[in-house]
Design a protein around this motif. Structure first.
Motif, PDB file in Angstrom:
ATOM      1  N   ASN A  75      11.315   8.277 -27.019  1.00  0.00           N
ATOM      2  CA  ASN A  75       9.897   8.579 -27.309  1.00  0.00           C
ATOM      3  C   ASN A  75       9.293   7.557 -28.278  1.00  0.00           C
ATOM      4  N   VAL A  76       9.961   6.405 -28.404  1.00  0.00           N
ATOM      5  CA  VAL A  76       9.434   5.346 -29.275  1.00  0.00           C
ATOM      6  C   VAL A  76       8.186   4.729 -28.632  1.00  0.00           C
ATOM      7  N   ASP A  77       7.160   4.497 -29.451  1.00  0.00           N
ATOM      8  CA  ASP A  77       5.917   3.894 -28.962  1.00  0.00           C
ATOM      9  C   ASP A  77       6.155   2.405 -28.690  1.00  0.00           C
ATOM     10  N   THR A  78       6.135   2.019 -27.416  1.00  0.00           N
ATOM     11  CA  THR A  78       6.418   0.634 -27.034  1.00  0.00           C
ATOM     12  C   THR A  78       5.152  -0.208 -26.887  1.00  0.00           C
ATOM     13  N   GLY A  79       3.980   0.448 -26.883  1.00  0.00           N
ATOM     14  CA  GLY A  79       2.722  -0.290 -26.726  1.00  0.00           C
ATOM     15  C   GLY A  79       2.456  -0.697 -25.288  1.00  0.00           C
ATOM     16  N   SER A  80       3.224  -0.141 -24.349  1.00  0.00           N
ATOM     17  CA  SER A  80       3.015  -0.453 -22.927  1.00  0.00           C
ATOM     18  C   SER A  80       3.323   0.802 -22.122  1.00  0.00           C
ATOM     19  N   TYR A  81       2.299   1.297 -21.413  1.00  0.00           N
ATOM     20  CA  TYR A  81       2.437   2.572 -20.694  1.00  0.00           C
ATOM     21  C   TYR A  81       1.915   2.451 -19.275  1.00  0.00           C
ATOM     22  N   LYS A  82       2.300   3.418 -18.448  1.00  0.00           N
ATOM     23  CA  LYS A  82       1.887   3.454 -17.046  1.00  0.00           C
ATOM     24  C   LYS A  82       1.434   4.865 -16.696  1.00  0.00           C
ATOM     25  N   LEU A  83       0.458   4.925 -15.823  1.00  0.00           N
ATOM     26  CA  LEU A  83       0.046   6.194 -15.238  1.00  0.00           C
ATOM     27  C   LEU A  83       0.636   6.237 -13.829  1.00  0.00           C
ATOM     28  N   VAL A  84       1.487   7.227 -13.577  1.00  0.00           N
ATOM     29  CA  VAL A  84       2.242   7.291 -12.325  1.00  0.00           C
ATOM     30  C   VAL A  84       1.773   8.493 -11.515  1.00  0.00           C
ATOM     31  N   ILE A  85       1.421   8.221 -10.242  1.00  0.00           N
ATOM     32  CA  ILE A  85       0.948   9.277  -9.337  1.00  0.00           C
ATOM     33  C   ILE A  85       1.891   9.311  -8.130  1.00  0.00           C
ATOM     34  N   PRO A  86       2.771  10.317  -8.044  1.00  0.00           N
ATOM     35  CA  PRO A  86       3.695  10.396  -6.899  1.00  0.00           C
ATOM     36  C   PRO A  86       2.955  10.744  -5.615  1.00  0.00           C
ATOM     37  N   TYR A  87       3.465  10.240  -4.496  1.00  0.00           N
ATOM     38  CA  TYR A  87       2.906  10.617  -3.192  1.00  0.00           C
ATOM     39  C   TYR A  87       4.000  10.539  -2.135  1.00  0.00           C
ATOM     40  N   ASP A  88       3.769  11.269  -1.055  1.00  0.00           N
ATOM     41  CA  ASP A  88       4.720  11.277   0.049  1.00  0.00           C
ATOM     42  C   ASP A  88       4.697   9.918   0.744  1.00  0.00           C
ATOM     43  N   ILE A  89       5.870   9.405   1.057  1.00  0.00           N
ATOM     44  CA  ILE A  89       5.959   8.063   1.625  1.00  0.00           C
ATOM     45  C   ILE A  89       5.271   7.958   2.988  1.00  0.00           C
ATOM     46  N   PHE A  90       5.107   9.100   3.663  1.00  0.00           N
ATOM     47  CA  PHE A  90       4.477   9.099   4.989  1.00  0.00           C
ATOM     48  C   PHE A  90       2.976   9.402   4.912  1.00  0.00           C
ATOM     49  N   ASP A  91       2.431   9.486   3.702  1.00  0.00           N
ATOM     50  CA  ASP A  91       1.013   9.782   3.522  1.00  0.00           C
ATOM     51  C   ASP A  91       0.186   8.542   3.905  1.00  0.00           C
ATOM     52  N   ALA A  92      -0.591   8.660   4.967  1.00  0.00           N
ATOM     53  CA  ALA A  92      -1.351   7.512   5.484  1.00  0.00           C
ATOM     54  C   ALA A  92      -2.597   7.223   4.649  1.00  0.00           C
ATOM     55  N   SER A  93      -2.995   8.154   3.781  1.00  0.00           N
ATOM     56  CA  SER A  93      -4.247   7.985   3.032  1.00  0.00           C
ATOM     57  C   SER A  93      -4.053   7.240   1.717  1.00  0.00           C
ATOM     58  N   VAL A  94      -2.838   6.773   1.444  1.00  0.00           N
ATOM     59  CA  VAL A  94      -2.568   6.190   0.137  1.00  0.00           C
ATOM     60  C   VAL A  94      -3.360   4.902  -0.095  1.00  0.00           C
ATOM     61  N   ASP A  95      -3.584   4.107   0.950  1.00  0.00           N
ATOM     62  CA  ASP A  95      -4.343   2.864   0.772  1.00  0.00           C
ATOM     63  C   ASP A  95      -5.789   3.147   0.377  1.00  0.00           C
ATOM     64  N   ARG A  96      -6.370   4.174   0.991  1.00  0.00           N
ATOM     65  CA  ARG A  96      -7.741   4.554   0.614  1.00  0.00           C
ATOM     66  C   ARG A  96      -7.769   5.050  -0.832  1.00  0.00           C
ATOM     67  N   PHE A  97      -6.729   5.764  -1.217  1.00  0.00           N
ATOM     68  CA  PHE A  97      -6.618   6.284  -2.582  1.00  0.00           C
ATOM     69  C   PHE A  97      -6.570   5.130  -3.592  1.00  0.00           C
ATOM     70  N   ILE A  98      -5.786   4.087  -3.274  1.00  0.00           N
ATOM     71  CA  ILE A  98      -5.674   2.923  -4.176  1.00  0.00           C
ATOM     72  C   ILE A  98      -7.016   2.180  -4.264  1.00  0.00           C
ATOM     73  N   ASN A  99      -7.720   2.034  -3.122  1.00  0.00           N
ATOM     74  CA  ASN A  99      -9.033   1.387  -3.132  1.00  0.00           C
ATOM     75  C   ASN A  99     -10.012   2.148  -4.010  1.00  0.00           C
ATOM     76  N   CYS A 100      -9.927   3.480  -3.954  1.00  0.00           N
ATOM     77  CA  CYS A 100     -10.799   4.322  -4.781  1.00  0.00           C
ATOM     78  C   CYS A 100     -10.509   4.103  -6.267  1.00  0.00           C
ATOM     79  N   ILE A 101      -9.217   4.030  -6.618  1.00  0.00           N
ATOM     80  CA  ILE A 101      -8.849   3.807  -8.023  1.00  0.00           C
ATOM     81  C   ILE A 101      -9.368   2.443  -8.493  1.00  0.00           C
ATOM     82  N   ASN A 102      -9.177   1.412  -7.674  1.00  0.00           N
ATOM     83  CA  ASN A 102      -9.665   0.076  -8.046  1.00  0.00           C
ATOM     84  C   ASN A 102     -11.173   0.070  -8.284  1.00  0.00           C
TER      85      ASN A 102
END
Length: 839
Positions: free
Chosen positions: A729-756
């Motif tokens: 739990n040491v503060d490293t000054g570098s973090y990530k936001l992780v969103i799990p998804y099903d590998i067969f989910d075809a909508s993931v590319d649209r989801f990434i475009n929306c985030i961008n």
């Protein structure tokens, strides 16, 4: 006045004596003072500390009589200690400290000559203390200093002995052998030193596998030894060496010498047991051997040795193929506290399992063996690999049995199907009735069911019974004698007349009877499950054929069960298997028949392969068995390149799927391990370090003494480096936001475009988005480069207000993300998060 003169005189005397204590003045008083101080003060205390340590080493050392004993009861392996670990004991530190102190304060080396004749004892103590600390090079320095300088010492033969003992420890064996044998032949060498010189020369000869010469030297050592324990030990090692040289009669003669000594009992009893072991092939001696061993089991003086005696009795019965009795005695031996004995007992019982073709039994004893074996050894890895192979055999045999039964039903006509199902139900009932009877026999009063089709031990029927009871009697309170009147007798005690049951509730009883017939005793239940669709039948038959091929190859390659391997491969070939299985199956049958010595059948199969599969690699192998043809090598390299392109495209499932038939097709190829290593890398990226470690261990075992083994060992070092890393739990000054998804989910590319788009609108273009594989079923959309976890949570809250709101997400530091990707255990990380204090 007199007191004043006396004090002055004593002061002058003290000054004179003090001036005589210089280590640079060679006077009689000076020499005697330093010799006395060295012998009876400093060195004496150091030698006492060393004696205590040697006694502890002797008491804690445990001989493994199943292996070739070392001459010296001292752990020879040098173990590297990490910083902060205690490298030695207090006694050895004290001994070395006293030796150094004696040399520093009392050495009188004047004009290159040592005038203090006790300093050689200090150097000997120094060398010995370093030797037992396993600092063998430092010990050599101490011994060489005395031997290379002009020391007037009677201890030179002992220094020479210890010098060569140190040389043996650093594998300078040839020099040690020459010098020790020369020392032993010198007339002025004391008898004790001669004996030990021959013994350690024998140890060095053992290390270079010169067993015959080693036995000769150890015989000489035993003859010269006055200490009974050393004499017995040298004779025992001599017998072990003669056994390895197949000179059993000579070995037995030395074992009898030890038995005649009676003491030490450890050696006399082990010599007797070893003699029986060497005589296992002489069946006519077995009754006499068993009688002697049974007699010892009745005598309390052998109480500490009962497990060893039981083990030898087990060996005798094992050699007579009385396997059940052998297992009984091996089991008694396995109760010992001696880990080596437990290991041998479990190993023998697993061998009996293989001998009986009872792989469940063999697997169970291998599990026990793995529990007592030292880990991180090659033997442990091989045993684990054998256990995994057994597991594969068990699973495949069950699959074969199941699918074979289904195919029999598929191929049978209606009447035959009914007959087969009825036979199965009858067998099932008989088995359960026997189990019920066995359970009932354990009670004082045997209770049997009133109705023959009520099975008390069936959980589903118990639940139905509870429902029926409640329906009949209502929700009554639990109390004694609740059914004293108007009760229906469900059970009767053994010996009573079955026809004396209560006649009330006959209709209910008939209804209950009908309710109690479970599906598994109904012919229609099984009949309706018989597959009829051609696609389903073909799938079952394909699985059956491939299982026959797999188990046949395991029997052939892993267990050398040639008959079982042949039976499975021939059964598969009769069932019209898929085309790619036929050539390898026939090629392996060709090799099996050659191994069985049936050259006629081998030639017949070879001709079939050459004629009907002339374009296959197997035809090339038969024509040119000494090398892989150029064409097949080209095919292999092309196939590997194709696999690697799939790997680079992160199509991990396809890599595994495509590589399976290649392992089959190119099983003979010298570079097959390249595919195995690629598969291991895929497994690492999709299943984590634990599965990766298992795959690497398999490669190490499959390809010993090869470059691929070395590569796998290097990778194992990296696995060991990372597998024990913990989340922080040491503060490293570098973090990530992780969103799990099903590998067969075809909508993931649209989801990434929306985030961008959201990132651009909020001027957060320093953040980047990626698709990271996680497991075969799950991947991550990852937003990188947050400076704090709070900023990551802020963006997550912002996304919730948009069309790309994440259903599930978590924030993780970059360091923890690396660990997560290595372990592939998301639940473990969530548990870590839950255990963190709330802020």
């Amino acid at each position: 006045m007199g007191n004043k003169y006396l004090s002055f005189f004593l002061f002058i005397l003290f000054i004179l004596l003090l001036s005589q204590c210089s280590t640079k003045r060679n006077t009689l008083i000076n020499r005697n003072l330093h010799q006395l101080s060295t012998k009876y003060n400093v060195v004496f205390n150091g030698e006492e500390a060393l004696k205590q340590e040697l006694q502890q080493i002797h008491d804690s050392y445990h001989d493994n009589f199943f292996e070739l004993l070392p001459v010296e009861q001292f752990e020879a392996e040098y173990k590297i200690m990490l910083p902060g670990q205690n490298k030695t004991t207090a006694n050895l530190e004290r001994a070395e400290e006293k030796a150094v102190k004696a040399i520093q304060k009392h050495s009188m080396e004047i004009r290159g000559v040592q005038e203090n004749n006790q300093i050689d004892n200090a150097y000997l103590l120094l060398g010995k203390s370093r030797y037992y600390q396993k600092r063998f090079l430092a010990a050599l320095d101490a011994f060489n200093y005395v031997l290379d300088n002009d020391f007037k010492s009677d201890l030179r033969p002992e220094f020479k002995l210890w010098k060569e003992k140190s040389n043996i420890r650093i594998d300078n064996n040839e020099q040690a052998i020459r010098n020790l044998e020369f020392l032993a032949r010198q007339e002025n060498t004391p008898q004790k030193i001669k004996s030990e010189a021959y013994a350690y020369a024998g140890q060095a000869l053992i290390k270079i596998d010169s067993f015959s010469n080693a036995a000769t030297d150890l015989q000489e050592a035993a003859e010269l030894a006055k200490d009974k324990e050393k004499k017995a030990r040298y004779w025992f090692i001599t017998a072990q060496l003669l056994d390895r040289l197949k000179l059993n009669d000579s070995a037995v003669s030395y074992l009898r010498k030890i038995e005649e000594m009676k003491r030490p009992r450890k050696y006399s009893l082990q010599a007797e047991l070893y003699r029986y072991h060497l005589s296992l092939d002489k069946k006519e001696q077995h009754p006499e051997m068993l009688e002697a061993l049974y007699t010892k089991l009745k005598r309390y003086e052998y109480h500490d040795f009962y497990p060893y005696i039981n083990y030898e009795i087990g060996e005798i019965f094992h050699s007579e193929d009385s396997l059940k009795t052998a297992v009984d005695y091996y089991t008694l031996a396995a109760r010992s506290q001696d880990q080596q004995l437990k290991e041998k007992a479990y190993e023998q019982m697993s061998k009996i399992g293989f001998q009986k073709k009872d792989y469940l039994m063999a697997g169970a004893y291998l599990d026990s063996l793995l529990q007592v074996m030292p880990k991180e050894t090659l033997k442990y890895l091989k045993t684990q690999h054998k256990r995994n192979n057994i597991e594969d055999v068990i699973v495949l045999e069950k699959k074969i049995k199941r699918n074979d039964s289904i195919m029999k039903l598929v191929r049978a006509d209606s009447l035959e199907r009914v007959k087969l199902i009825e036979d199965y139900i009858a067998t099932l009932k008989e088995k359960e009735e026997k189990e019920a009877e066995k359970n009932n026999n354990e009670n004082t009063f045997k209770i049997k069911p009133k109705y023959t089709n009520f099975y008390f031990y069936n959980k589903s029927l118990v639940e139905k019974g509870k429902e029926y009871f409640k329906k009949t009697w209502g929700d009554i309170e639990l109390s004694d004698m609740w059914r004293l009147t108007n009760q229906m007798s469900v059970y009767e005690l053994e010996g009573e007349d079955e026809n004396e049951a209560d006649q009330t509730g006959g209709d209910d009883k008939e209804e209950a009877q009908n309710q109690k017939v479970p599906d598994k005793y109904d012919v229609a239940y099984y009949y309706n499950k018989i597959p009829s669709q051609p696609q389903k039948i073909d799938s079952i038959l394909g699985d059956l054929n491939y299982a026959h091929y797999q188990v046949g190859m395991i029997y052939y390659e892993k267990f050398r069960e040639l008959d079982k391997a042949k039976e499975n491969l021939e059964t598969m070939l009769k069932e019209n298997p898929r085309a790619d299985l036929v050539p390898p199956a026939k090629y392996n049958l060709y090799k099996i028949y050659k191994d069985l010595g049936n050259n006629l059948m081998a030639e017949h199969i070879a001709a079939d392969i050459v004629q009907n599969y002339s374009e296959s690699i197997y035809a090339d192998l038969i024509k040119n068995p000494d090398k892989v043809s150029e064409r097949s090598n080209k095919e292999f390299q092309e196939a590997y390149k194709k696999l690697y392109r799939l790997f680079e495209a992160k199509k991990y499932d396809e890599v595994l799927k495509e590589s399976d038939p290649l392992l089959l097709k190119f099983s003979f190829h010298p570079e097959l391990a390249k595919i195995e290593l690629l598969r291991a890398t895929v497994i690492a990226r999709s299943e984590g370090l634990a599965a990766y470690e298992k795959a690497l261990k398999d490669i190490i075992l499959k390809y010993p003494k090869s470059p691929y083994e070395q590569e796998a060992i290097k990778r194992m070092e990296l696995v060991n480096k990372y597998k024990n890393k913990k989340y922080s739990n040491v503060d490293t000054g570098s973090y990530k936001l992780v969103i799990p998804y099903d590998i067969f989910d075809a909508s993931v590319d649209r989801f990434i475009n929306c985030i961008n788009k959201v990132l651009v609108e909020n001027k957060s273009t320093h953040l980047t988005v990626s698709k990271d594989p996680f497991t075969r079923k799950q991947s991550f959309v990852v937003i990188h480069h947050f400076l704090s976890d709070k900023s990551a949570h802020y963006l997550a809250d912002l996304l919730k207000k948009t069309s790309c709101a994440p259903q599930n997400y978590f924030v993780i530091s970059s360091d923890n993300y690396k660990i997560l990707q290595l372990t592939k255990n998301l639940n473990q990380y969530k548990e870590f998060l839950n255990n963190q204090p709330k802020q």
